[in-house]
Structure formats: structure tokens, C-alpha cells
Design a protein around this motif. Structure first.
Motif, PDB file in Angstrom:
ATOM      1  N   MET A  12       0.815  -1.214   0.000  1.00 27.42           N
ATOM      2  CA  MET A  12       0.000   0.000   0.000  1.00 27.42           C
ATOM      3  C   MET A  12       0.851   1.268   0.000  1.00 27.42           C
ATOM      4  O   MET A  12       0.345   2.355  -0.294  1.00 27.42           O
ATOM      5  N   LEU A  13       2.136   1.148   0.315  1.00 33.09           N
ATOM      6  CA  LEU A  13       3.050   2.301   0.212  1.00 33.09           C
ATOM      7  C   LEU A  13       3.517   2.529  -1.223  1.00 33.09           C
ATOM      8  O   LEU A  13       3.991   3.616  -1.559  1.00 33.09           O
ATOM      9  N   ASP A  14       3.381   1.506  -2.074  1.00 32.37           N
ATOM     10  CA  ASP A  14       3.881   1.591  -3.447  1.00 32.37           C
ATOM     11  C   ASP A  14       2.727   1.835  -4.415  1.00 32.37           C
ATOM     12  O   ASP A  14       2.063   0.916  -4.880  1.00 32.37           O
ATOM     13  N   LYS A  15       2.502   3.099  -4.761  1.00 32.61           N
ATOM     14  CA  LYS A  15       1.369   3.452  -5.617  1.00 32.61           C
ATOM     15  C   LYS A  15       1.644   3.203  -7.093  1.00 32.61           C
ATOM     16  O   LYS A  15       0.776   3.447  -7.935  1.00 32.61           O
ATOM     17  N   THR A  16       2.827   2.705  -7.419  1.00 29.94           N
ATOM     18  CA  THR A  16       3.096   2.329  -8.807  1.00 29.94           C
ATOM     19  C   THR A  16       2.540   0.939  -9.116  1.00 29.94           C
ATOM     20  O   THR A  16       2.411   0.574 -10.282  1.00 29.94           O
ATOM     21  N   MET A  17       2.195   0.176  -8.087  1.00 28.98           N
ATOM     22  CA  MET A  17       1.609  -1.143  -8.306  1.00 28.98           C
ATOM     23  C   MET A  17       0.162  -0.987  -8.779  1.00 28.98           C
ATOM     24  O   MET A  17      -0.531  -0.042  -8.384  1.00 28.98           O
ATOM     25  N   PRO A  18      -0.305  -1.888  -9.626  1.00 37.31           N
ATOM     26  CA  PRO A  18      -1.577  -1.658 -10.314  1.00 37.31           C
ATOM     27  C   PRO A  18      -2.810  -1.566  -9.437  1.00 37.31           C
ATOM     28  O   PRO A  18      -3.748  -0.875  -9.773  1.00 37.31           O
ATOM     29  N   LEU A  19      -2.863  -2.263  -8.299  1.00 36.63           N
ATOM     30  CA  LEU A  19      -4.086  -2.278  -7.501  1.00 36.63           C
ATOM     31  C   LEU A  19      -4.042  -1.393  -6.261  1.00 36.63           C
ATOM     32  O   LEU A  19      -5.052  -1.250  -5.580  1.00 36.63           O
ATOM     33  N   THR A  20      -2.888  -0.791  -5.972  1.00 37.48           N
ATOM     34  CA  THR A  20      -2.743  -0.058  -4.715  1.00 37.48           C
ATOM     35  C   THR A  20      -3.741   1.083  -4.600  1.00 37.48           C
ATOM     36  O   THR A  20      -4.446   1.218  -3.592  1.00 37.48           O
ATOM     37  N   VAL A  21      -3.824   1.931  -5.606  1.00 40.59           N
ATOM     38  CA  VAL A  21      -4.701   3.099  -5.528  1.00 40.59           C
ATOM     39  C   VAL A  21      -6.164   2.665  -5.420  1.00 40.59           C
ATOM     40  O   VAL A  21      -6.941   3.246  -4.653  1.00 40.59           O
ATOM     41  N   GLU A  22      -6.541   1.642  -6.173  1.00 42.62           N
ATOM     42  CA  GLU A  22      -7.927   1.162  -6.145  1.00 42.62           C
ATOM     43  C   GLU A  22      -8.319   0.615  -4.779  1.00 42.62           C
ATOM     44  O   GLU A  22      -9.507   0.580  -4.439  1.00 42.62           O
ATOM     45  N   GLU A  23      -7.343   0.177  -3.980  1.00 38.46           N
ATOM     46  CA  GLU A  23      -7.667  -0.517  -2.738  1.00 38.46           C
ATOM     47  C   GLU A  23      -7.410   0.305  -1.480  1.00 38.46           C
ATOM     48  O   GLU A  23      -7.450  -0.225  -0.373  1.00 38.46           O
ATOM     49  N   ILE A  24      -7.189   1.591  -1.640  1.00 40.38           N
ATOM     50  CA  ILE A  24      -6.983   2.451  -0.473  1.00 40.38           C
ATOM     51  C   ILE A  24      -8.195   2.424   0.451  1.00 40.38           C
ATOM     52  O   ILE A  24      -8.056   2.449   1.679  1.00 40.38           O
TER      53      ILE A  24
END
Length: 640
Positions: A592-604
Motif C-alpha cells: 500500500m506504500l507503493d502506488k506504482t503497483m496496479p491495484l494499490t490506488v484502487e484498494e486504499i
């Protein structure tokens, strides 16, 4: 027990490529419909009427965002340190698999995706997309439309099929077991069917017909697990392919849904807790879309249509659970929505189906299944409690206005067909073969009290004639994320475990969706530890009520369920003998610290935003399995 645990760990490891296909004919490919779809299973000896959930459940569109999982190709090969031990385990595994394949009372066959349109059934047979006349669908008399081997994919299967309104074209989405990538092919139906086009990385797709009787295919394009673009395409002489819509907010996901009467195509833009819907006129698809209601934080809504009225399944207003509202199609904004039907507390809306004079709601209330039939002429409501053995629905893409068919299933019982007939006002059960598992096993609905006093439902299966259950091995399942129910569809290997004396327990902890939207809200963000407390309470309650003991208990979890399972290994390892984690999500903080990963932003909205919120960062640190590994005298063996 050590040997049994080792056998189960090995069996589960090999179950992905083997057990899921164990009862297929050799020439059939595995049909693994993407979540929340079910594989369709029928009895070879005892025919089940053909039925497939081949369109998304309307209430679960927001849950269709790809889950965190990995391909087997992402894993490096592991050198076996003890070949003799592996050989012994495989010998034992082969015995279990042989038992699966030679059960005398029934044989199971995985049936591929299919769709009925006009007088034909479209489906996969072997490596081919085929069609046959409806009355001949169970015979070998079919027409081959396309050979999947032409795509040069490894073991391809058809995930979804859509037929154009006048049957000039059929579109099918093709996937493989070991990849999220997909290809949508378009076949022109003629005396010699040919592939008209193919589109890579398609997520959802639907056909409509324009004013010139031309078929228009709308589809969403998925890039790097993110689905933000909608395209529309035509074929033949007026061939075109153009981008129609792009979602700018990276936390949202786009999905297409065609209302049952095909009057409107809906563009559903959603994240975990908020949605926005645009309507495309099914008769004028080139006109600009119409916005139903601009997105409001925390408000979810989904659309169906009947007789110039929109029926809206939404959580707007108090309480913040799903309720059914309606408005005229030409005044769709939220201020015009009128309350039509409310659900009881602790109710999960599984699906909604619209008919000419009725609306049918498929519900889960206090961990039991119900069907509510609403008469649209007089607003009457008939509530039907379904058999207590049933744990899940399999919906039908039915177009018969007089009947509402569906199937019920459980982890140890194959689907059974039911039909509600509106004229008689009664539910009819498929007659014929009665599954012997109904007499040889028991299903129990239990509750555990969590630390804060909340009652957590559990579903337990065991053999009827089992003696001294405290000495039997126990397999516990958990998920508890995204508001999704714990998967309880039929799996032959689970049935074999029960026949062998195992106890199966499904813990419906907070964070899942079994008791409605609030149940999810109470187990996400800074309430995620509630799910862990629930899981611990469930296992302790099972042991306290005489179901097995810690030295005979195995915990199993998939994907996001790995968060709670991994956290329990750290906090209360003494409760478990072994753990299996399939494609687990266990490094919540770093992910969740790595917003370059594809699902991180969607799963905040599910896990929090540790990059910007120190409170949420510290909270994740408290439960994140990866962050809490430490030396301890007891730790159950874990198979990843």
C-alpha cells in the motif's frame, strides 16, 4: 495426524492443476470463470438443466476489480530436498485422487461457459466454440464456429459469451488458467463462420443494435489490471473501432452491464464504496450517454429497467444497507428516487432479477438463503426460506417471463435446480436423483462471540456418523475482505475430505459481506483487526464445542484472506497445526506504500493510505503478517 496434515498440504498444492479438472472428460478444457462467477457442474448420470451465471450479479459489480493473485509462472521452480518424502506424499495423494475419480454414486463434469440465444445454445466443446440447437445441446450434434487453438494460447478456455441481437455475430472472451490476460474474438455467423476481429485485454463486453440495424459491440479495455477505457466497434462494410469513454480517476474501475430487457447498456464506474452509472440507449447507441447520478462518496447504486422505470439497488440513506428504489427513466437523478423495498438487518443482497410483472431478490439473511418475490402490479412480497443445506446461488440467464430458475449449491453438494413459477406462486424443486451426501453429512449454522461481543456466523460440515468429533481433523476457511462472501461453491475434493472424516468450517468474519454492507465496513481500514478477533473467536469456539483440537486444525485462505490467516499465525499460532495460503496477500504495508503497483490506488478504501495517513500506517503495522514475523516457540507449518 502429522501424516494427514502433510497429505492435505500436498493435495491442496496439487489441487490447482489436477483436482479442479479431475472429473473432466479428457478432451474438455477447464472452465474457470472469473470471480464472482461459478464453474458450472452437472452430474453425468443425473442431468441438471443447463444454467450458468454468465453475466455479473448486479449487486457485485463493484467487487469485480481484479483480486491480488499471482500466476504459477511467476514462481521459480523449487528443488525438492527430500525426494523420498515427496514420493510417499504423492502416492498418498494419488490414492485420494483415485477416490475422487471413482466415486460410484455420481460422476462430476465441469461444463464450459454457455449462452442461449434464439433457438441455439453457444458453448465450448473441447478446444472449440460451438453452437447447437437448444433441444440437441446435450448431444454431439453441433456446429464448430471457431477453434481456440488458432490463438496459440496454453490451454485456453471461454470465460464469457455474448450473441449479437440478430445472431449475425457472436463474441467470446478467451482466457488461460495462468494469466489475467484475455482476448475477445468476434465470429461472423454464416454458412462458413469466420473470425471477424479480435481485441486484447477485454474485461466486459455487450452487444446493442443501432437505428440502422447494425450490431455495435461495446467493450472495456484492461491495462495493467486497470480497466478505465470503454470502446465501441462495428464490423462488416462500416467497420470501425473507437474509444468511447475514459475514466480519469485511477481509483475507479469501469464495467458494462446490459439491463435484462436490453433497453439500456449501463456504464458502471466504481470503486470499493462509491459508484456512478451512465445509460446508453440500447436503441440509439450513438447518442451521448445519460448520467443517472454523479458519484457521491460512500453511495453505491446499480440499475435495472422495466416499463420506462429504473429500479435502483442502492445504499443511499439510513440505514446504509442496500434498498430498492425506483424512478421514471426520464427523471433518473437521485432526488427523484422513491423507496420501494427495504431489507431486514444483517441481509446481504446477492442478486436481483427483473421480470415483466415481478422483481426477484436473492438474499442471504443471518447466513441463510432466501428468495423474495415482489409483485410489481400490487407491491406484494412473498419471502421464501431456502433449504438450510444451501450456501450459494447460481443464477440463470433466463428469458422466460413465466419462470425464475436458479440453482443452489454447497461446498460438498453439487448444484440442485429450483424454479419459481409466478402463475402458481410456488417454488418447485428438481425431482429425481437425491444426492446421498444429504444423509451422510450434516451442516450446522453456529455463532462465535468475538472480543467486543459481536456474534460471528460459522458454517460447519461433518459426517453424520462421526464419533468423537474432538479427534477429527478440522479444516477452517476464512476470507474477510472487500465485502465479498467466503466462497462456498461445490468442490469435489471438499466432499472427499468430509467422507474421510474431516470437519469443514467456514468463518464469516467481519470485512466480508455475509451480513450486509455494515459487516464489511466493520472489518476494513482501521477496523481490520475485528476480522482477526472474529477468526480467533471462531476457532476457539469450534474447539470449545468439541469440533477437533488445535493439534488437528488446518487453516486455509486465498488471496486477501491471507491477511487474516497470516496475522493469526503470528498472534495465536497455538490454535493451529498447519496453514495453506494460496496466492496470499501478506505484505499489506509495503504494497500500500507503493502506488506504482496496479491495484494499490484502487484498494486504499479497503486497507488505508499509509503514504499520507500516519494513523493508518501504524494501524496496518499492527496486523500486517509480513511486519509481525518474530521468533516464537510455536509456529504452524505454512504452505504458500
Amino acid at each position: 495426524m502429522q501424516q494427514k496434515t502433510k497429505l492435505f498440504l500436498r493435495a491442496l498444492k496439487y489441487s490447482i492443476p489436477h483436482l479442479g479438472k479431475c472429473m473432466q472428460k479428457q478432451h474438455l478444457n477447464h472452465c474457470n470463470l472469473a470471480d464472482p462467477y461459478y464453474n458450472r457442474i452437472k452430474l453425468k448420470k443425473y442431468r441438471l438443466t443447463k444454467c450458468l451465471q454468465n453475466k455479473p450479479k448486479i449487486s457485485e459489480l463493484a467487487r469485480n476489480i481484479p483480486s491480488r493473485s499471482f500466476s504459477s509462472k511467476d514462481l521459480l521452480p523449487i528443488k525438492q530436498e527430500n525426494e523420498k518424502s515427496l514420493s510417499e506424499d504423492m502416492d498418498a495423494f494419488e490414492k485420494v485422487r483415485t477416490k475422487l475419480e471413482t466415486q460410484p454414486q455420481e460422476e462430476y463434469e465441469i461444463i464450459n461457459a454457455e449462452v442461449k440465444h434464439g433457438g441455439f445454445v453457444y458453448y465450448q466443446e473441447g478446444c472449440c466454440l460451438v453452437r447447437s440447437k437448444d433441444e440437441e445441446a446435450d448431444n454431439d450434434n453441433y456446429e464448430v464456429l471457431f477453434n481456440l487453438e488458432e490463438l496459440k494460447l496454453d490451454q485456453p478456455f471461454i470465460d464469457c459469451i455474448r450473441v449479437a441481437p440478430d445472431e449475425k455475430y457472436v463474441a467470446a472472451k478467451i482466457r488461460t488458467d495462468d494469466s489475467e490476460a484475455s482476448t475477445c474474438i468476434v465470429i461472423k455467423l454464416s454458412d462458413q463462420p469466420v473470425m471477424e476481429a479480435s481485441f486484447p485485454n477485454v474485461s466486459s463486453f455487450e452487444w446493442v443494435k443501432d437505428e440502422e440495424d447494425e450490431d455495435v459491440l461495446f467493450y472495456t479495455f484492461q491495462r495493467n489490471l486497470r480497466c478505465h477505457d470503454v470502446y465501441r466497434a462495428t464490423f462488416g462494410e462500416n467497420r470501425r473501432n473507437e474509444r468511447f469513454y475514459t475514466e480519469k480517476d485511477p481509483s475507479y474501475f469501469v464495467f458494462l452491464y446490459l439491463t435484462k430487457d436490453s433497453r439500456f447498456l449501463t456504464i458502471n464506474i466504481m470503486n470499493k464504496i462509491t459508484s456512478e452509472v451512465w445509460l446508453i440507449d440500447g436503441q440509439s447507441p450513438w447518442d451521448p450517454p445519460v448520467l443517472i447520478q454523479k458519484r457521491i462518496y460512500g453511495v453505491l447504486y446499480y440499475i435495472e429497467h422495466r416499463d420506462d422505470e429504473l429500479y435502483i439497488l442502492t445504499n443511499v440513506g439510513e440505514p446504509t444497507e442496500f434498498k430498492l428504489m425506483r424512478t421514471a427513466a426520464d427523471t433518473p437523478a437521485i432526488m427523484n428516487w422513491d423507496l420501494f423495498f427495504t431489507m431486514k438487518r444483517n441481509t446481504k443482497v446477492v442478486d436481483l432479477d427483473m421480470f415483466k410483472d415481478h422483481c426477484v431478490l436473492f438474499l442471504k439473511h443471518s447466513n441463510l438463503l432466501y428468495v423474495n418475490v415482489i409483485g410489481l402490479a400490487d407491491d406484494s412480497v412473498r419471502s421464501l426460506k431456502l433449504p438450510p443445506w444451501a450456501c450459494g446461488f447460481i443464477m440463470d440467464t433466463n428469458s422466460d417471463p413465466k419462470n425464475c430458475p436458479f440453482q443452489l449449491c454447497s461446498p460438498i453438494r453439487p448444484p440442485k435446480y429450483y424454479t419459481y413459477k409466478f402463475a402458481e406462486g410456488k417454488l418447485f424443486e428438481e425431482t429425481g436423483h437425491e444426492d446421498p451426501i444429504t444423509k451422510t453429512s450434516r451442516v450446522l449454522r453456529l455463532e462465535a462471540k468475538s472480543k467486543d461481543g459481536k456474534l460471528v456466523p460459522m458454517t460447519v460440515f461433518h459426517k453424520t456418523d462421526s464419533e468423537d468429533l474432538q479427534k477429527k481433523p478440522l479444516l477452517v476457511h476464512v476470507y474477510g475482505a472487500y465485502g465479498m462472501d467466503l466462497k462456498m461453491n461445490f468442490r469435489p475434493e471438499r466432499r472427499v475430505l468430509v467422507d474421510d472424516g474431516w470437519i469443514l468450517a467456514y468463518c464469516h468474519v467481519r470485512g466480508g459481506g455475509e451480513l450486509g454492507l455494515q459487516w464489511h465496513a466493520d472489518g476494513r481500514l482501521t477496523k481490520k483487526l475485528n476480522g482477526l478477533a472474529d477468526l480467533e473467536a471462531c476457532i476457539e469456539a469450534l474447539h470449545g464445542q468439541g469440533f477437533s483440537q488445535p493439534s488437528l486444525t488446518t487453516l486455509s485462505a486465498f488471496s486477501a484472506g491471507g491477511v487474516l490467516a497470516g496475522a493469526l499465525c503470528n498472534s495465536s499460532p497455538e490454535l493451529l497445526r498447519a496453514v495453506t495460503l494460496e496466492a496470499p496477500f501478506v505484505d499489506v504495508l509495503n504494497t500500500m506504500l507503493d502506488k506504482t503497483m496496479p491495484l494499490t490506488v484502487e484498494e486504499i478504501e479497503e486497507w488505508g493510505n499509509p503514504s499520507c495517513d500516519e494513523k493508518e500506517k501504524n494501524y496496518i503495522k499492527r496486523y500486517c503478517p509480513y511486519q509481525n514475523i518474530k521468533p516464537q516457540p510455536i509456529r504452524p507449518p505454512v504452505l504458500f
